[in-house]
Design an enzyme around this catalytic site. Structure first.
Site, PDB file in Angstrom:
ATOM      1  N   GLU A 160       0.278   5.408   0.463  1.00  0.00           N
ATOM      2  CA  GLU A 160      -0.668   6.449   0.853  1.00  0.00           C
ATOM      3  C   GLU A 160      -0.188   7.818   0.375  1.00  0.00           C
ATOM      4  OE1 GLU A 160      -0.933   5.768   5.088  1.00  0.00           O
ATOM      5  OE2 GLU A 160      -2.118   3.940   4.790  1.00  0.00           O
ATOM      6  N   GLU A 219      -3.261  -4.794  -2.840  1.00  0.00           N
ATOM      7  CA  GLU A 219      -3.823  -5.665  -3.878  1.00  0.00           C
ATOM      8  C   GLU A 219      -3.878  -4.931  -5.218  1.00  0.00           C
ATOM      9  OE1 GLU A 219      -5.000  -4.938  -0.891  1.00  0.00           O
ATOM     10  OE2 GLU A 219      -6.252  -6.525  -0.074  1.00  0.00           O
ATOM     11  N   ASN A 256       0.831  -1.203   0.000  1.00  0.00           N
ATOM     12  CA  ASN A 256       0.000   0.000   0.000  1.00  0.00           C
ATOM     13  C   ASN A 256       0.866   1.254   0.000  1.00  0.00           C
ATOM     14  OD1 ASN A 256       0.569  -0.914   2.655  1.00  0.00           O
ATOM     15  ND2 ASN A 256      -1.204   0.122   3.518  1.00  0.00           N
ATOM     16  N   CYS A 290     -11.137  -3.288  -3.781  1.00  0.00           N
ATOM     17  CA  CYS A 290     -10.149  -4.302  -4.183  1.00  0.00           C
ATOM     18  C   CYS A 290     -10.836  -5.607  -4.567  1.00  0.00           C
ATOM     19  CB  CYS A 290      -9.138  -4.546  -3.077  1.00  0.00           C
ATOM     20  SG  CYS A 290      -7.883  -3.252  -3.016  1.00  0.00           S
TER      21      CYS A 290
HETATM   22  N1  THU Z   1      -5.241  -1.639   2.819  1.00  0.00           N
HETATM   23  C1  THU Z   1      -4.697  -2.457   1.869  1.00  0.00           C
HETATM   24  O1  THU Z   1      -3.674  -2.125   1.270  1.00  0.00           O
HETATM   25  N2  THU Z   1      -5.314  -3.621   1.605  1.00  0.00           N
HETATM   26  C2  THU Z   1      -6.384  -4.108   2.289  1.00  0.00           C
HETATM   27  O2  THU Z   1      -6.824  -5.210   2.007  1.00  0.00           O
HETATM   28  C3  THU Z   1      -6.992  -3.310   3.362  1.00  0.00           C
HETATM   29  C4  THU Z   1      -6.471  -1.933   3.519  1.00  0.00           C
HETATM   30  C5  THU Z   1      -4.532  -0.395   3.146  1.00  0.00           C
HETATM   31  C6  THU Z   1      -5.088   0.888   2.618  1.00  0.00           C
HETATM   32  C7  THU Z   1      -4.511   1.900   3.582  1.00  0.00           C
HETATM   33  O3  THU Z   1      -3.191   2.218   3.185  1.00  0.00           O
HETATM   34  C8  THU Z   1      -4.424   1.140   4.894  1.00  0.00           C
HETATM   35  O4  THU Z   1      -4.484  -0.234   4.556  1.00  0.00           O
HETATM   36  C9  THU Z   1      -5.521   1.460   5.869  1.00  0.00           C
HETATM   37  O5  THU Z   1      -6.762   1.444   5.272  1.00  0.00           O
END
Ligand code: THU
Length: 130
Positions: free
Chosen positions: A41, A52, A39, A86
């Site tokens: 941000e 994902e 992830n 996702c």
């Molecule tokens: N997040 C993911 O990358 N995948 C998931 O399946 C759930 C949430 C991330 C998005 C964000 O950076 C952080 O987790 C909190 O929501």
């Protein structure tokens, strides 16, 4: 390297200054190639881009179109559930019976499938006229 190890490794690369919640994803495409995502941000959209979605983008950029297996890992008390967006993105590039393994850093594990994550998925066939 196993998909689980690939997901675990890429999780460490996550850029998460807002949530401090690192997620890693690894998928195997029908070509046999493995693609990973973490992830990422940003200040304007602190939820950023999910791990994902990153792995799927890497797969498309790498020339593959079909997910055959997916692993996601996070440091959550229970195996991390992919967000709604996702689930739709995964369903775009995977058959319903494709295995999805959700892991927690604490060792918890949930083995599921794409169809179980998104029952009644909207698909291209719903746009066909009778
Ligand atoms: N997040 C993911 O990358 N995948 C998931 O399946 C759930 C949430 C991330 C998005 C964000 O950076 C952080 O987790 C909190 O929501």
């Amino acid at each position: 390297m196993s998909l689980e190890d690939a997901a675990r490794d890429v999780r460490e690369m996550a850029y998460v200054p807002y949530s401090n919640f690192k997620v890693g994803a690894a998928l195997r495409a029908d070509t046999g190639a493995v693609f990973v995502g973490c992830n990422v941000e940003n200040v304007a959209y602190p939820e950023g881009t999910c791990a994902e979605a990153g792995a799927i983008a890497a797969m498309i950029a790498g020339g593959a179109r079909q997910i055959k297996e997916l692993v996601v890992i996070a440091d959550s008390p229970t195996p991390v559930p992919p967000c709604g967006g996702c689930r739709q993105k995964i369903a775009e590039f995977a058959a319903g019976d494709v295995p999805v393994t959700l892991l927690s850093m604490n060792g918890a594990r949930l083995d599921t499938t794409v169809a179980a994550l998104l029952p009644g998925a909207f698909g291209a066939d719903h746009m066909e006229r009778g």
